[in-house]
Design an enzyme around this catalytic site. Structure first.
Site, PDB file in Angstrom:
ATOM      1  N   LYS A  83      15.555  79.366  28.112  1.00 32.21           N
ATOM      2  CA  LYS A  83      15.768  77.588  28.195  1.00 32.21           C
ATOM      3  C   LYS A  83      14.753  77.159  29.065  1.00 32.21           C
ATOM      4  O   LYS A  83      14.396  77.617  30.269  1.00 32.21           O
ATOM      5  CB  LYS A  83      17.214  77.652  29.121  1.00 32.21           C
ATOM      6  CG  LYS A  83      17.998  76.307  28.470  1.00 32.21           C
ATOM      7  CD  LYS A  83      19.354  76.549  29.018  1.00 32.21           C
ATOM      8  CE  LYS A  83      20.380  75.414  28.934  1.00 32.21           C
ATOM      9  NZ  LYS A  83      21.584  75.444  29.467  1.00 32.21           N
TER      10      LYS A  83
HETATM   11  O1  G3P Z   1      24.386  73.718  30.705  1.00 27.13           O
HETATM   12  C1  G3P Z   1      24.012  72.395  30.233  1.00 27.13           C
HETATM   13  C2  G3P Z   1      25.222  71.608  30.272  1.00 27.13           C
HETATM   14  O2  G3P Z   1      26.171  71.930  29.382  1.00 27.13           O
HETATM   15  C3  G3P Z   1      25.812  71.190  31.666  1.00 27.13           C
HETATM   16  O3  G3P Z   1      27.116  70.572  31.465  1.00 27.13           O
HETATM   17  O4  G3P Z   1      29.040  69.448  32.656  1.00 27.13           O
HETATM   18  O5  G3P Z   1      27.266  70.304  34.126  1.00 27.13           O
HETATM   19  O6  G3P Z   1      26.935  68.227  32.773  1.00 27.13           O
HETATM   20  P1  G3P Z   1      27.552  69.294  32.838  1.00 27.13           P
END
Ligand code: G3P
Length: 220
Positions: A83
Site C-alpha cells: 500500500k
Molecule cells: O484503511 C483505510 C480506511 O479504510 C480507513 O478508514 O474509518 O479510518 O476513515 P477510516
C-alpha cells in the site's frame, strides 16, 4: 463484489475468515499501531490466515525508501498488496513495483483525478475513502460513482476500485450498486450486514412452533 476487512486484529480476521465470506484484508499504520504488536509479525500472521490480497502500507515518504520498504513487505508472502499513499513518490513507487509484478494498493484517494493517475501507474487497487469525505460534508459515494464510470471507459485500466473508509452498510450497498470491485470494511460493518429484525423475529417464531411438535431432525 469482493469483501475485505479493514483491521489488523488477527483474532477478528481469524473469526471472519471462518465465515467463508472474506476475500482479503487491508491494514494501515493506524490499525497496526492499535494492536501494539510488531508490524511484520502482524502482517505475516494475516498472510497465514487469508489467501487473498493483504494490504500492508509503507511508511516512508520518499521514493527510494518506499521502494525498499515495498519490496521488503512484498517478500513476506505472494498475497501481499503493497500500500502506497497517493503522492508523486507513492505513484512512482507504484509503477516500479507493478512492473516487478507486485500488487499495489494506492491509498488516500479523494478525487477522480487521483484515481486516474493511480490506474496509469499500474495500481492493482485504488482506495477512495468515502467516510472521510462524508466527514467533511462532501459526498463520498459520488466519488465512487465517478471512478467506476471512468475506469469502465478504458479496457487498459485494470485497477480495481476498493471502497475504503466504509462506516455503515449503506456505503457498501451503494458501492455494490455502482459496480465497485471491492469493499473493505471494519469487522462491525460486515457483522451488521447479517442483521434484520424480521430475520430474528421470524426465526424465533419458527423455532417456537417447531418446539411444540416435540420432533428432532437428527433423531428422526
Ligand atoms: O484503511 C483505510 C480506511 O479504510 C480507513 O478508514 O474509518 O479510518 O476513515 P477510516
Amino acid at each position: 463484489m469482493k469483501f475485505f476487512i479493514d483491521t489488523a486484529d488477527t483474532a477478528e480476521i481469524r473469526d471472519l475468515a471462518s465465515t467463508g465470506l472474506l476475500d482479503g484484508v487491508t491494514t494501515n499504520p493506524s490499525l497496526v499501531a492499535k494492536t501494539g504488536r510488531k508490524f511484520l509479525d502482524v502482517v505475516r500472521e494475516i498472510c497465514d490466515i487469508v489467501d487473498g490480497p493483504v494490504s500492508a502500507e509503507v511508511t516512508a515518504t520518499d521514493h527510494e525508501t518506499m521502494l525498499a520498504e515495498g519490496r521488503k513487505l512484498a517478500a513476506i508472502a505472494p498475497n501481499i498488496a503493497v500500500k502506497v499513499p497517493l503522492t508523486p513518490d507513492g505513484l512512482k513507487t507504484c509503477r516500479v513495483l507493478a512492473n516487478e509484478g507486485r500488487m499495489v494498493n494506492v491509498t488516500l484517494c479523494f478525487s477522480a483525478g487521483q484515481a486516474i493517475l493511480a490506474a496509469k501507474a499500474g495500481a492493482a487497487f485504488i482506495s477512495p475513502f468515502v467516510g472521510r469525505l462524508d466527514d467533511i460534508s462532501s459526498d463520498g459515494m459520488n466519488l465512487i460513482d465517478d471512478i467506476c464510470q471512468i475506469y469502465s471507459q478504458y479496457d487498459k485500466f485494470t485497477t480495481e476500485v476498493l471502497v475504503a473508509s466504509i462506516r455503515h452498510p449503506i456505503h457498501l450497498i451503494e458501492s455494490a450498486k455502482m459496480g465497485a470491485h471491492v469493499a473493505t470494511m471494519p469487522p462491525s460493518v460486515l457483522r451488521q450486514l447479517y442483521k434484520h429484525p424480521l430475520t430474528d423475529s421470524g426465526l424465533a417464531a419458527f423455532l417456537a412452533d417447531w418446539e411444540k411438535t416435540g420432533q428432532s431432525i437428527l433423531d428422526a
